[in-house]
Structures are given as C-alpha cells and as structure tokens.
Motif scaffolding. Structure first.
Motif, PDB file in Angstrom:
ATOM      1  N   LEU A   1      11.877   3.626  11.367  1.00  0.00           N
ATOM      2  CA  LEU A   1      11.448   3.481   9.972  1.00  0.00           C
ATOM      3  C   LEU A   1      10.948   2.064   9.676  1.00  0.00           C
ATOM      4  O   LEU A   1      11.522   1.337   8.848  1.00  0.00           O
ATOM      5  N   PRO A   2       9.884   1.625  10.325  1.00  0.00           N
ATOM      6  CA  PRO A   2       9.391   0.262  10.083  1.00  0.00           C
ATOM      7  C   PRO A   2       8.787   0.128   8.695  1.00  0.00           C
ATOM      8  O   PRO A   2       8.191   1.058   8.156  1.00  0.00           O
ATOM      9  N   GLU A   3       8.961  -1.048   8.102  1.00  0.00           N
ATOM     10  CA  GLU A   3       8.336  -1.318   6.804  1.00  0.00           C
ATOM     11  C   GLU A   3       6.859  -1.618   7.020  1.00  0.00           C
ATOM     12  O   GLU A   3       6.495  -2.473   7.821  1.00  0.00           O
ATOM     13  N   LEU A   4       6.005  -0.898   6.273  1.00  0.00           N
ATOM     14  CA  LEU A   4       4.571  -1.016   6.475  1.00  0.00           C
ATOM     15  C   LEU A   4       3.849  -1.666   5.292  1.00  0.00           C
ATOM     16  O   LEU A   4       2.876  -2.380   5.480  1.00  0.00           O
ATOM     17  N   THR A   5       4.325  -1.431   4.086  1.00  0.00           N
ATOM     18  CA  THR A   5       3.620  -1.929   2.898  1.00  0.00           C
ATOM     19  C   THR A   5       3.520  -3.457   2.867  1.00  0.00           C
ATOM     20  O   THR A   5       2.456  -3.995   2.538  1.00  0.00           O
ATOM     21  N   PRO A   6       4.581  -4.207   3.204  1.00  0.00           N
ATOM     22  CA  PRO A   6       4.431  -5.678   3.182  1.00  0.00           C
ATOM     23  C   PRO A   6       3.398  -6.187   4.176  1.00  0.00           C
ATOM     24  O   PRO A   6       2.915  -7.318   4.024  1.00  0.00           O
ATOM     25  N   SER A   7       3.029  -5.363   5.173  1.00  0.00           N
ATOM     26  CA  SER A   7       2.093  -5.818   6.195  1.00  0.00           C
ATOM     27  C   SER A   7       0.658  -5.382   5.922  1.00  0.00           C
ATOM     28  O   SER A   7      -0.206  -5.545   6.793  1.00  0.00           O
ATOM     29  N   VAL A   8       0.377  -4.816   4.757  1.00  0.00           N
ATOM     30  CA  VAL A   8      -0.988  -4.378   4.470  1.00  0.00           C
ATOM     31  C   VAL A   8      -1.920  -5.581   4.475  1.00  0.00           C
ATOM     32  O   VAL A   8      -1.572  -6.670   3.982  1.00  0.00           O
ATOM     33  N   ALA A   9      -3.093  -5.424   5.057  1.00  0.00           N
ATOM     34  CA  ALA A   9      -4.001  -6.555   5.280  1.00  0.00           C
ATOM     35  C   ALA A   9      -4.515  -7.162   3.984  1.00  0.00           C
ATOM     36  O   ALA A   9      -4.785  -8.372   3.921  1.00  0.00           O
ATOM     37  N   THR A  10      -4.640  -6.376   2.949  1.00  0.00           N
ATOM     38  CA  THR A  10      -5.145  -6.897   1.671  1.00  0.00           C
ATOM     39  C   THR A  10      -4.067  -7.626   0.888  1.00  0.00           C
ATOM     40  O   THR A  10      -4.368  -8.300  -0.101  1.00  0.00           O
ATOM     41  N   GLY A  11      -2.820  -7.438   1.287  1.00  0.00           N
ATOM     42  CA  GLY A  11      -1.708  -7.978   0.521  1.00  0.00           C
ATOM     43  C   GLY A  11      -1.173  -6.932  -0.439  1.00  0.00           C
ATOM     44  O   GLY A  11      -1.954  -6.206  -1.069  1.00  0.00           O
TER      45      GLY A  11
END
Length: 442
Positions: A111-121
């Motif tokens: 279950l890795p966190e993905l939203t904090p790593s979005v390229a646009t911020g």
C-alpha cells in the motif's frame, strides 16, 4: 495541403478538414513502463474554459499554451519529467498526469502512498477547478504477469477490499497482453487504485491504449450513474402524478364535475409532467449514452478470467445493469405518463367539442324557427297590406264615380265600384294563396 486539394478536386466544403481531423483530436498518450498515471475528472458546470487554462498555465510557467489545443478543448502539455493531458467535455473535464513510478511504489510494496509523489504537486491537484467525479491512481508495470505470488502482492499493493480483475487480450487464441487487478474502492486519499501487469514487450502505444480504455471505463461508469439518484427521487413524484391522473379519469368517466373543471385539472397535471420531462430528459439521455460507452469499453478489454477472482466487467454489471434499468424504467414511465395525460386531454376535448356541437345545433334550430316565424308574420303583414290597399282602391273608385256624377257625367258610382270589386276579390284571393303556400313551406 488545402491548396493541393483544391488544385485536383472541387472546392472543399467548409467543414471537411475539421470533420476529417476530428478522429485525430484526442490521441492516446504514449509512455514507457513502469509508470504511474494520476487521473482526475471533475464536473465543469459553472467552470469556464479560461479558468481551466489558467490552471494549466501554472504548469507551463512562462511558456504559452499551444493554440491548437486551446481551440479544440484538448491539450498535451509536456513538462519536465512528466506529461499532462487536458480534455474538456460537455459535462466534465479530465486531467491525466503521466509520470515514472516512484521508487517506493515498486512491485511488491505494501500500500505505497502515491498522492504525495504526484509530479505536479498535491496542491496543484487540489486547486483544479470543478467538483471531483472520478480520481484514479493507475499503476502499470512491465513485470509480474508470470509471478506465482502476483495475486498476493497485488492484494498488498491495492489495500483493503475484494480484489477483482482479469486477463486482457485476444480470446480467440487465449493470449493476453496484460493483467488488471483492482478493488474499485476509494481510498483515504480520495483515489481508486488500478494495477496493470503488462508483458515486458508492451509497446508505448499499447500502454497508452490500455490506460485510456480503463480510465474512460471508470469515468463513464460514474457519469452514467449520475441519473440514479434523480430516478429514485422522481419515483414518488411520478406515483403521485399517476394517482392524480387515475382520479381525474374516474371523474371524467362518471361525469362528476363540469368539463371546465376537469380540463383545468388536466392542464395543470400536463404542465407538471412536461416540466419534469424538460428538466430530466437530458440527464436520462446522457445516462444511456454513457452506459453505451461503458459497454463498448468493457467489450474492448476482451476479458478472460483470472483464477479465483471475478472479472471487472462482471463485477460492474452486477450493480451497473440494475441501476441503468432503474434509470431507463423511470424515463419510460415519465414518457408513458405524458402520453396518458395527452390521451385523457384529447378525450375530454372531444367530449367538450361534441357538447358544443349539440348546443350549436339546438341554437341553429331555434334561429331557424325564429326566422320562419318572422317570415310568416312578414307574409301576413304583406297580405293584410294588399287587402287594405284593395279596399282603399274600391272606396277611391266609388268617390271618383260620385265626383264624376256631380260634375255632370252620366255614370253610376255604384256600378263603377261594382266593376272594381272582382278585381279586388281576385287580388285578395291571390294574397290568400300566397299566404297558404308560405305556411306550407314552413
């Protein structure tokens, strides 16, 4: 190009090139695997195109947005290390971000966190104008298809919920180019998670087509379901209108009220039904159109079952089909109610027209009798007038005879009046005959 065409062909229609290029206006993205696709679809009611472009301009920094994309409501924006696709539709706008998969979210992670790593911020995502209708994290890997522990690892990567999925590919030779697994649940960050395990030789074009098909499938599924709450809320209102129509038809059949009162009630009911139809016809039509796209996208997936889990198409149809049946039934029910009200109105108007014709017939008969009576009186008056004139003629003849006798003429007034008497009698006889014929005509 246009000059070459006009050299060898008749002049182009004004819309030819635009219509021809329509099929190329929204191409699939191309990207390498492994990749993370962050997708957000928002309802764009009361959101202008200019505000969306202003939000995109924050990513382009000092660069100007391509004019072709701005005009066509489709834009591919190549940024530093990632790509953004913007698509504006009639009711919603789609933002798709293609980026490389973060290092902490590789195959086998829990279950890795993905939203904090979005390229646009994350802040850019939260500032998108509109209301979110669909949000998806689609992870595509070029490994794992042959992993014997693929199902267990996918369960860890997707989190809580029943895992569903399928093999995607040609059913004729039982080959699949990728495996899809998901729970179709919204996580605590507001995103659904889709996991695709693709073959190592998957091309960039095929990756783009797979991603576009899955993202559109989920988006149009939600859009088609927008009509379900509306259909449920209309059920009670339609029931009341149907009972009202039954009551009006009963009064119409038993002639319990005047036609004017019944017509007023029917007109009020017809206006209410027509208003409801006008308010909701677009929503119901859109639901049918969206559902047709969903069925098409499911067919394009060419699903084959993965051992032990339900396919995505079967899982969706378990709830989507009854929901769409409810929407279609409500739409048909509304149309049927409008037709029944129209038939009742026509029946009442027919009865009113017949009653008006009977009244007009009676009125015409009275007018005919009055005209006949007037003709009889007129004929009688004319006969009496002729008789009076005849009497005055005989009297005048007698006076003339007396005047002639007094003046020395040898004539008898009585004899002169006697000669005029047959003439007077003949005239009176003719008058009586005329009166008699008039009475017979009446």
């Amino acid at each position: 190009m246009n000059q070459t065409l006009t050299r060898y062909l008749p002049a182009d229609d004004a819309q030819r090139i635009v219509l021809h290029n329509e099929i190329h206006t929204r191409p699939s993205a191309t990207f390498k695997l492994p990749a993370l696709i962050v997708y957000v679809a928002v309802l764009n009611k009361d959101v202008s195109k200019e505000s969306e472009l202003a939000h995109l301009q924050k990513l382009a920094l000092k660069q100007d947005l391509p004019s072709d994309g701005v005009k066509s409501s489709f834009l591919q924006l190549q940024c530093d290390g990632y790509k953004v696709i913007w698509e504006r539709h009639t009711e919603f706008t789609r933002y798709t971000i293609f980026q490389s998969l973060p290092a902490h979210a590789q195959w086998g992670c829990q279950l890795p966190e993905l939203t904090p790593s979005v390229a646009t911020g994350p802040q850019w995502l939260s500032d998108i104008p509109g209301e979110t209708i669909t949000a998806i994290h689609l992870t595509m890997l070029n490994e794992g298809m042959q992993d014997p522990d693929a199902f267990a690892k996918a369960r860890l990567w997707l989190g809580e919920g029943t895992v569903i999925g399928s093999k995607m590919g040609r059913a004729s030779d039982h080959q699949s180019h990728s495996h899809l697994m998901t729970t179709l649940r919204v996580g605590s960050d507001g995103f659904e998670r889709l996991l695709v395990l693709a073959a190592p030789d998957t091309s960039e074009n095929r990756s783009g087509r797979i991603a576009q098909r899955l993202l559109e499938l989920e988006t149009y599924r939600i859009m088609s379901l927008l009509s379900l709450p509306l259909a449920k809320s209309l059920a009670a209102k339609l029931t009341q209108s149907e009972l009202r129509l039954v009551e009006i038809n009963d009064r119409l059949e038993k002639k319990m009220n005047k036609d004017e009162l019944l017509l007023d009630d029917l007109a009020a009911l017809a206006a209410q039904v027509e208003s409801t139809t006008a308010e909701n016809s677009f929503r119901f039509s859109a639901a049918r159109a969206y559902d047709a796209i969903v069925q098409q996208r499911i067919a394009e997936m060419r699903e084959q079952p993965l051992s032990g889990i339900q396919t995505v198409g079967e899982f969706m149809q378990r709830r989507l089909a009854p929901a769409m049946a409810t929407v279609n039934a409500t739409s048909l029910r509304l149309s049927a109610l409008a037709e029944r009200v129209a038939r009742a109105s026509d029946l009442l108007r027919t009865r009113v027209d017949i009653a008006s014709e009977n009244y007009n017939q009676q009125l015409l008969e009275k007018l005919t009798k009055g005209q006949a009576m007037q003709l009889r009186l007129q004929t009688t008056v004319e006969g009496l007038s002729i008789a009076a004139i005849s009497y005055y003629v005989v009297s005048l003849t007698l006076y003339i005879g007396k005047a002639l006798q007094a003046s020395g003429v040898n004539v008898s007034p009585e004899i002169l009046a006697g000669f005029s008497t047959p003439v007077v009698l003949f005239v009176c006889w003719r008058v009586i005959q005329k009166i008699h014929r008039s009475l017979q005509d009446i």
